[in-house]
Design a protein around this motif. Structure first.
Motif, PDB file in Angstrom:
ATOM      1  N   LEU A 200      25.696 -18.624  49.892  1.00  0.00           N
ATOM      2  CA  LEU A 200      25.428 -18.975  51.311  1.00  0.00           C
ATOM      3  C   LEU A 200      26.732 -19.759  51.583  1.00  0.00           C
ATOM      4  CD1 LEU A 200      21.653 -19.861  51.265  1.00  0.00           C
ATOM      5  CD2 LEU A 200      22.874 -17.737  52.050  1.00  0.00           C
TER       6      LEU A 200
ATOM      7  N   TRP B 233      24.845 -23.137  48.253  1.00  0.00           N
ATOM      8  CA  TRP B 233      25.145 -23.135  49.422  1.00  0.00           C
ATOM      9  C   TRP B 233      26.607 -23.980  49.605  1.00  0.00           C
ATOM     10  CZ3 TRP B 233      20.676 -22.629  53.474  1.00  0.00           C
ATOM     11  CH2 TRP B 233      21.364 -22.001  54.650  1.00  0.00           C
TER      12      TRP B 233
ATOM     13  N   ASP C 184      26.395 -18.913  57.285  1.00  0.00           N
ATOM     14  CA  ASP C 184      25.023 -18.890  56.898  1.00  0.00           C
ATOM     15  C   ASP C 184      24.286 -19.993  57.418  1.00  0.00           C
ATOM     16  OD1 ASP C 184      24.351 -16.233  55.543  1.00  0.00           O
ATOM     17  OD2 ASP C 184      25.985 -17.382  54.223  1.00  0.00           O
TER      18      ASP C 184
END
Length: 568
Positions: A147, A126, A151
């Protein structure tokens, strides 16, 4: 909301990790999840969990290891080299880091003989602060494993992580014949087993002192909105803040005293309870121009008298104020600002007479701030002092505090549900750590002693050292005071004199206004009626993180009946 382990995050953590941590613990969609954050913990021990920023355990979906990168820019060149902000290019891909950590974690759990055959384990990366649009597709990872900032800000984190695990399950169906998605694993029981297996390794390297420091930092950040309330009323010379237990009244009283001292003003801060007065004095001892302690101590000092031995309540309530008034009339000892904590216990005509002479301009025209809970913490039969105060000072601001900054939601809700306060809190700032209040029934004094020793053992196993635990009772001669077991007596000491690795005990009355990370309430023999409910409310609201209640058969049935009636 998710159960977070550890329950707080260090302010020194990378910004992306802090942001994701906050979103995970506050997202309603993560209810039932367990999230382990490894910053500083396993890295210190050099174990596999140290390579995992977050381990997210989701019932009926799987376990996801998330590598977090907080850089503002992210890219990958044709040679496969990653460029993360201004730092030197890493030797390994973030996806390789996440994948290796996931496999190592799964291997470790398997050594504990947990059946992981049908539990999906997967990894993701992420980029919380950057767009990953510049990262080209690669056979090294699936697109749904990546991500980025969008997101995080455009959808709940629960939805983003659920999507990753759903895709992982679909991939496992197509590639692993042994995976059976119809089993809906991990079950709730398996999730608890996974968390129990991992939790000691994640927590053992963070000391109780560090945990308490992080909790104090967290509470300080939660109090920022109350501090803003102080900013708003700078133009108001007089204000009475009201709010239930845990809404930050005492911390606001301290902040008010600090601000006034920094402005060169003299301050007198008074309260009712002796233990609270001692704590307030210790917190403000280094500030120039500030005097803090109980109103009664201030009055004995002004009148230059020692309390009679076994002084009757009437001496404190009527005779001492008269002596203090005489001293104040003969002296020029008025403060620029008067601050009163526990105002619900001090707004009587006699005490207000004294306070009127303590501040320049008096209560009518002087500068003062008062803080109190007139709904449930006025337990000394002084009536509703707000009317008495209004007769002395017709004009003052009346802000109300609604956000609980002290208790976990489960502790705060227990306090209000058992005592009929309903929706006294609009919000709990603490996250739900998944730990319930424990109600323990006893049938005899000897059994209560045994249960108390077991409660102490349980809390210490959960990393609460003795000095972070307090035992409180409605009775001065409670089980902690008169225990027959020499082994138990060795672990306990009166709260006022507790030192070293001992657990303090005191009465509910004496501990009003204070709190502790872990509280054990003992000797509960009644839970119905105004007096019993008021004491129970004060007792239950003292525990910040953990609360254990020892009650006899009658009180246990009464509490169960109260909860059932109020949850209809």
């Amino acid at each position: 909301m998710a159960r977070m382990i550890p329950p707080v995050i260090d302010r020194g953590a990378p910004p992306g990790e802090r942001r994701l941590f906050d979103r995970l613990r506050s997202d309603p969609g993560t209810d039932g999840w367990t999230v382990l954050h490894s910053l500083h913990i396993a890295q210190h021990l050099r174990r596999v969990e140290g390579e995992v920023d977050f381990v997210v355990i989701v019932p009926r979906l799987g376990v996801l290891c998330v590598e977090v990168k907080s850089h503002r820019s992210v890219g990958r060149d044709n040679a496969g080299t990653w460029h993360l902000g201004a730092q030197r290019p890493p030797t390994r891909s973030p996806f390789v880091q996440a994948s290796e950590a996931m496999h190592s974690l799964r291997k470790y759990l398997g050594q504990g003989r947990l059946d992981l055959t049908h539990i999906p384990f997967w990894s993701a990366v992420w980029f919380t602060d950057a767009s990953a649009a510049a990262v080209p597709p690669s056979p090294e990872w699936h697109n749904w494993q990546l991500l980025d900032r969008d997101d995080l800000i455009r959808q709940p984190v629960s939805r983003a992580l659920t999507a990753v695990l759903v895709q992982a399950r679909r991939h496992l169906v197509s590639t692993r014949s042994s995976f059976n998605p119809a089993l809906d694993e991990p079950t709730d029981q398996q999730c608890n087993q996974l968390a129990a297996r991992l939790r000691p390794r994640f927590e053992m390297a963070i000391s109780p002192v560090d945990v308490q420091r992080l909790r104090d930092d967290e509470r300080a950040s939660f109090l920022e909105e109350q501090y803003e309330a102080l900013d708003l009323i700078d133009a108001e010379p007089r204000a009475l803040f009201t709010g239930a237990a845990g809404t930050g009244k005492t911390f606001l009283a301290l902040e008010s005293a600090r601000r006034a001292s920094l402005q060169g003003q003299s301050v007198r801060l008074v309260c009712f309870n002796r233990l609270l007065g001692r704590w307030l004095n210790a917190q403000l001892a280094d500030l120039p121009g500030v005097t803090a302690g109980t109103l009664h101590k201030a009055m004995t000092s002004l009148a230059k008298v020692d309390p009679p031995k076994e002084a009757e309540p009437s001496w404190w309530r009527y005779e001492l104020p008269d002596l203090a008034l005489g001293a104040l009339l003969d002296a020029d000892d008025q403060a620029d600002v008067l601050i009163v904590d526990e105002a619900q216990d001090l707004c009587t005509p006699e005490y207000l007479d004294v306070m009127d002479l303590m501040v320049k301009g008096g209560l009518t025209a002087g500068r003062w701030l008062m803080f109190g809970d007139f709904q449930r913490q006025a337990i000394y039969e002084v009536g509703d002092g707000r009317e008495v105060l209004a007769a002395r000072a017709p004009s003052f601001f009346r802000p109300v505090l609604h956000h609980n900054c002290r208790n976990t939601p489960r502790i705060g809700q227990a306090a209000v549900q058992l005592t009929g306060l309903g929706t006294v809190y609009k919000k709990f700032r603490r996250s739900d750590d998944g730990v319930n209040v424990e109600y323990v029934q006893y049938t005899s004094p000897g059994e209560q002693e045994l249960k108390l020793a077991q409660a102490l053992d349980l809390l210490q196993r959960d990393h609460y050292p003795p000095e972070q635990i307090v035992v409180i009772s409605p009775r001065a001669q409670g089980v902690a005071h008169g225990c027959a077991s020499s082994a138990l007596r060795e672990r306990l000491k009166p709260y006022e004199s507790v030192t070293g690795k001992k657990t303090g005990y005191t009465t509910i009355h004496a501990f009003k206004g204070l709190d502790a990370p872990a509280v054990i309430v003992t000797d509960i023999e009644s839970a119905e009626g105004p007096d019993a409910e008021a004491l129970l409310y004060i007792a239950l609201s003292r525990g910040a993180d953990r609360l254990i209640v020892l009650a006899n058969n009658q009180a246990m049935h009464q509490m169960a009946r109260n909860l059932g009636r109020r949850n209809r």
